[in-house]
Design a protein around this motif. Structure first.
Motif, PDB file in Angstrom:
ATOM      1  N   ALA A   1      61.377  55.308  55.192  1.00 44.61           N
ATOM      2  CA  ALA A   1      61.273  56.437  56.115  1.00 44.61           C
ATOM      3  C   ALA A   1      60.227  57.451  55.658  1.00 44.61           C
ATOM      4  CB  ALA A   1      62.626  57.124  56.264  1.00 44.61           C
ATOM      5  N   GLY A   2      60.005  57.538  54.346  1.00 46.47           N
ATOM      6  CA  GLY A   2      59.040  58.494  53.809  1.00 46.47           C
ATOM      7  C   GLY A   2      57.609  58.003  53.929  1.00 46.47           C
ATOM      8  N   PRO A   3      56.665  58.840  53.514  1.00 42.52           N
ATOM      9  CA  PRO A   3      55.246  58.489  53.674  1.00 42.52           C
ATOM     10  C   PRO A   3      54.713  57.470  52.679  1.00 42.52           C
ATOM     11  CG  PRO A   3      55.474  60.651  52.640  1.00 42.52           C
ATOM     12  CD  PRO A   3      56.858  60.222  53.035  1.00 42.52           C
ATOM     13  N   ARG A   4      55.471  57.180  51.603  1.00 41.27           N
ATOM     14  CA  ARG A   4      54.998  56.192  50.627  1.00 41.27           C
ATOM     15  C   ARG A   4      56.173  55.568  49.901  1.00 41.27           C
ATOM     16  NH1 ARG A   4      55.081  57.986  45.259  1.00 41.27           N
ATOM     17  NH2 ARG A   4      55.163  60.245  44.923  1.00 41.27           N
ATOM     18  N   ILE A   5      55.917  54.468  49.207  1.00 41.62           N
ATOM     19  CA  ILE A   5      56.963  53.823  48.428  1.00 41.62           C
ATOM     20  C   ILE A   5      57.188  54.606  47.141  1.00 41.62           C
ATOM     21  CG2 ILE A   5      56.283  51.582  49.391  1.00 41.62           C
ATOM     22  CD1 ILE A   5      55.253  50.849  46.576  1.00 41.62           C
TER      23      ILE A   5
ATOM     24  N   VAL B   1      54.266  40.993  50.619  1.00 43.30           N
ATOM     25  CA  VAL B   1      55.310  41.858  51.179  1.00 43.30           C
ATOM     26  C   VAL B   1      54.692  42.763  52.246  1.00 43.30           C
ATOM     27  CG1 VAL B   1      57.020  43.635  50.676  1.00 43.30           C
ATOM     28  CG2 VAL B   1      56.569  41.831  49.001  1.00 43.30           C
ATOM     29  N   HIS B   2      55.382  42.873  53.376  1.00 45.86           N
ATOM     30  CA  HIS B   2      54.963  43.798  54.435  1.00 45.86           C
ATOM     31  C   HIS B   2      55.633  45.138  54.185  1.00 45.86           C
ATOM     32  CE1 HIS B   2      53.371  40.322  56.580  1.00 45.86           C
ATOM     33  NE2 HIS B   2      54.545  39.727  56.379  1.00 45.86           N
ATOM     34  N   VAL B   3      54.861  46.131  53.849  1.00 39.20           N
ATOM     35  CA  VAL B   3      55.392  47.460  53.544  1.00 39.20           C
ATOM     36  C   VAL B   3      55.122  48.391  54.719  1.00 39.20           C
ATOM     37  CG1 VAL B   3      55.320  49.427  51.975  1.00 39.20           C
ATOM     38  CG2 VAL B   3      55.013  47.108  51.084  1.00 39.20           C
ATOM     39  N   ARG B   4      56.201  48.955  55.257  1.00 38.41           N
ATOM     40  CA  ARG B   4      56.081  49.857  56.396  1.00 38.41           C
ATOM     41  C   ARG B   4      56.646  51.212  56.009  1.00 38.41           C
ATOM     42  NH1 ARG B   4      57.641  46.752  61.906  1.00 38.41           N
ATOM     43  NH2 ARG B   4      57.037  48.843  62.626  1.00 38.41           N
ATOM     44  N   THR B   5      55.772  52.200  55.888  1.00 40.91           N
ATOM     45  CA  THR B   5      56.194  53.547  55.539  1.00 40.91           C
ATOM     46  C   THR B   5      56.268  54.408  56.799  1.00 40.91           C
ATOM     47  OG1 THR B   5      53.899  54.122  55.062  1.00 40.91           O
ATOM     48  CG2 THR B   5      55.261  53.414  53.204  1.00 40.91           C
ATOM     49  N   SER B   6      56.849  55.590  56.644  1.00 41.93           N
ATOM     50  CA  SER B   6      57.044  56.521  57.774  1.00 41.93           C
ATOM     51  C   SER B   6      57.725  55.824  58.951  1.00 41.93           C
ATOM     52  CB  SER B   6      55.698  57.118  58.212  1.00 41.93           C
ATOM     53  OG  SER B   6      55.078  57.803  57.149  1.00 41.93           O
TER      54      SER B   6
ATOM     55  N   LEU C   1      66.887  44.740  62.602  1.00 47.00           N
ATOM     56  CA  LEU C   1      66.908  46.193  62.532  1.00 47.00           C
ATOM     57  C   LEU C   1      66.202  46.799  63.736  1.00 47.00           C
ATOM     58  CD1 LEU C   1      65.812  46.583  58.790  1.00 47.00           C
ATOM     59  CD2 LEU C   1      68.148  46.752  59.668  1.00 47.00           C
ATOM     60  N   GLN C   2      66.726  47.910  64.198  1.00 42.80           N
ATOM     61  CA  GLN C   2      66.086  48.664  65.279  1.00 42.80           C
ATOM     62  C   GLN C   2      65.256  49.776  64.654  1.00 42.80           C
ATOM     63  OE1 GLN C   2      66.676  47.477  68.416  1.00 42.80           O
ATOM     64  NE2 GLN C   2      64.964  48.771  69.116  1.00 42.80           N
ATOM     65  N   LEU C   3      63.962  49.748  64.913  1.00 42.69           N
ATOM     66  CA  LEU C   3      63.037  50.749  64.407  1.00 42.69           C
ATOM     67  C   LEU C   3      62.519  51.556  65.596  1.00 42.69           C
ATOM     68  CD1 LEU C   3      60.992  48.400  62.037  1.00 42.69           C
ATOM     69  CD2 LEU C   3      63.134  49.592  61.533  1.00 42.69           C
ATOM     70  N   GLY C   4      63.319  52.495  66.041  1.00 46.91           N
ATOM     71  CA  GLY C   4      62.958  53.212  67.255  1.00 46.91           C
ATOM     72  C   GLY C   4      63.014  52.277  68.451  1.00 46.91           C
ATOM     73  N   ASP C   5      61.865  52.084  69.109  1.00 49.76           N
ATOM     74  CA  ASP C   5      61.795  51.182  70.264  1.00 49.76           C
ATOM     75  C   ASP C   5      61.542  49.733  69.867  1.00 49.76           C
ATOM     76  OD1 ASP C   5      62.155  53.334  71.966  1.00 49.76           O
ATOM     77  OD2 ASP C   5      60.001  53.739  72.132  1.00 49.76           O
ATOM     78  N   GLU C   6      61.276  49.498  68.604  1.00 50.74           N
ATOM     79  CA  GLU C   6      60.949  48.145  68.124  1.00 50.74           C
ATOM     80  C   GLU C   6      62.154  47.500  67.458  1.00 50.74           C
ATOM     81  OE1 GLU C   6      58.147  46.008  64.701  1.00 50.74           O
ATOM     82  OE2 GLU C   6      58.012  48.170  65.070  1.00 50.74           O
ATOM     83  N   HIS C   7      62.311  46.179  67.667  1.00 51.81           N
ATOM     84  CA  HIS C   7      63.365  45.433  66.984  1.00 51.81           C
ATOM     85  C   HIS C   7      62.731  44.472  65.998  1.00 51.81           C
ATOM     86  CE1 HIS C   7      66.659  42.491  66.361  1.00 51.81           C
ATOM     87  NE2 HIS C   7      67.424  43.560  66.528  1.00 51.81           N
TER      88      HIS C   7
END
Length: 431
Positions: free
Chosen positions: A214-218, A239-244, A255-261
């Motif tokens: 959820a934060g801006p970086r790992i 590894v796919h890293v998704r921040t923010s 997982l539901q990421l807002g409008d994306e599943h």
């Protein structure tokens, strides 16, 4: 005080080091009755749970028996789940112990104490996100780590089965703190090892691992340059890293990421911790928003000088409006101070203050290396390390924990046996 009763609740890193020290100093000499209470029968160093989860560490081999350790170090062990505190009568209540079939093995009990130390640790904080408790796996205990490992083996079998054709195994890890980052790297290590044991088609590119932060970086709790070094290594692995990115819900398909599943077969929640909820209503003791019991500079609770708290369940405020971080080094330092303070109290001597010392942070990337920083007099400030040097430093942290429990000679013997086991046993737990 004749033969004082010292009760320690929780056999994690801090609690077990504490009772070992007190048992050696007081219990063996008959100067105090020391009791350790834990709801499990064995101990494993919590920072290693990501290795238990992937099977690269066999908990059946590396765990320590509380009863055997108690017999060797002058304290007693009581199996039970701490459920109530009566400060007026100086009593703790342990819930009844049930077997797998629901039959009572041990009835509910009360223990009297003169000094009580709460070293209960922490649990995952899922922030009441819908579906997370039902569909995600947490890594708070060896049992949970073993559950993940069984699910992981089943997923590998399906991946190689003609009856379940699929290209990739999708794993989602929520939280890019130390646990999430270390687990991601260890999963690639485990996949490589599995090729030796009949999973010949389990190539690196068939793993699809995502870290959601959820934060801006790992690694938000660590310096940015360490986080950047770790990120580069994770990206090299694939590894796919998704921040923010915030997880808003979880279901049995992902997982539901807002409008994306985001589809995932295995989901691990490692996005935050808190002390157990019942500590917020523990006979009037003060706590913070993470349920940690507030302690003063001597590490006893603010409202009761006979009750100490250490480790993740202790809330110790630092001068910069932060709290002592929930790390193994924090628990070790607190255990050392509380042990000496209890002995000082028994001898009518002044108590010492607790001063947290940050010795740096190390993040293991499995056999791919490690990154971190060392702080203190040895390096004259702060020094960033990575690769083999960092890996050796990371392993040495566990060895120092073993020294606190067993002494240098037994630690060296344990290390030698571990090296031999790597030769005679499978490299991976396969069941």
């Amino acid at each position: 005080m004749e033969n004082p009763r010292i009760v320690v609740i929780g056999g994690g890193a801090g609690g077990l080091e504490l009772v070992t020290y007190l048992g050696n100093k007081l219990g063996r000499k008959g100067k105090a009755k020391i009791t350790l209470v834990d709801r499990g029968t064995t101990h494993i160093w919590k920072p290693l749970l990501h290795e238990v989860a992937t099977g690269t560490l066999d908990v059946e081999i590396d765990q320590l028996s509380y009863r055997a350790h108690a017999a060797a170090h002058g304290f007693e062990f009581q199996l039970g789940n701490f459920c109530a505190l009566n400060r007026a009568d100086k009593q703790v209540t342990l819930a009844a112990v049930m077997d797998d079939d629901g039959n009572e093995v041990l009835s509910a009990r009360t223990l009297n104490y003169d000094y009580l130390v709460l070293a209960i640790g922490s649990i995952s904080n899922h922030f009441n996100t819908p579906g997370v408790a039902e569909h995600c796996i947490f890594l708070d205990s060896p049992a949970q780590a073993q559950r993940f490992q069984r699910h992981l083996l089943d997923a590998y079998l399906k991946l190689n089965s003609p009856a379940h054709p699929k290209d990739k195994l999708k794993i989602a890890i929520v939280g890019a703190g130390a646990t999430g980052v270390e687990l991601a790297a260890e999963l690639y290590h485990a996949a490589a090892e599995l090729n030796l044991y009949g999973f010949a088609d389990l190539r690196k590119d068939r793993l699809n691992i995502s870290i959601i932060e959820a934060g801006p970086r790992i690694l938000p709790a660590l310096p940015e340059r360490i986080a950047s070094a770790a990120l580069k290594e994770l990206q090299k692995l694939g590894v796919h890293v998704r921040t923010s990115t915030k997880v808003t819900a979880a279901d049995n398909a992902g997982l539901q990421l807002g409008d994306e599943h985001l589809e995932a077969e295995l989901m691990v929640w490692a996005a935050g911790i808190k002390a157990p909820d019942f500590l917020a209503n523990l006979d009037g003791l003060e706590h913070n928003r993470l349920n940690q019991l507030l302690v003063n500079s001597k590490l006893y609770t603010t409202l009761d000088s006979r009750i100490y708290a250490i480790g993740d369940c202790a809330g110790f405020a630092l001068p910069d409006n932060k709290w002592v971080p929930p790390r193994a080094q924090s628990a070790h330092q607190m255990a050392s101070v509380v042990a000496k303070n209890i002995i000082a109290e028994l001898n009518n001597k002044p108590l010492r203050d607790f001063h947290y010392k940050d010795h740096g942070s190390l993040i293991s990337l499995s056999r791919f290396g490690a990154v971190g920083n060392l702080m203190g007099n040895l390096v004259g400030g702060t020094m960033m390390i990575e690769g083999r040097i960092a890996r050796v430093a990371y392993i040495s942290l566990y060895r120092m924990h073993q020294v606190a429990l067993h002494g240098w000679i037994k630690m060296l013997v344990i290390s030698l046996v571990a090296r031999i086991n790597r030769i005679v046993r499978p490299r991976l737990k396969l069941h």
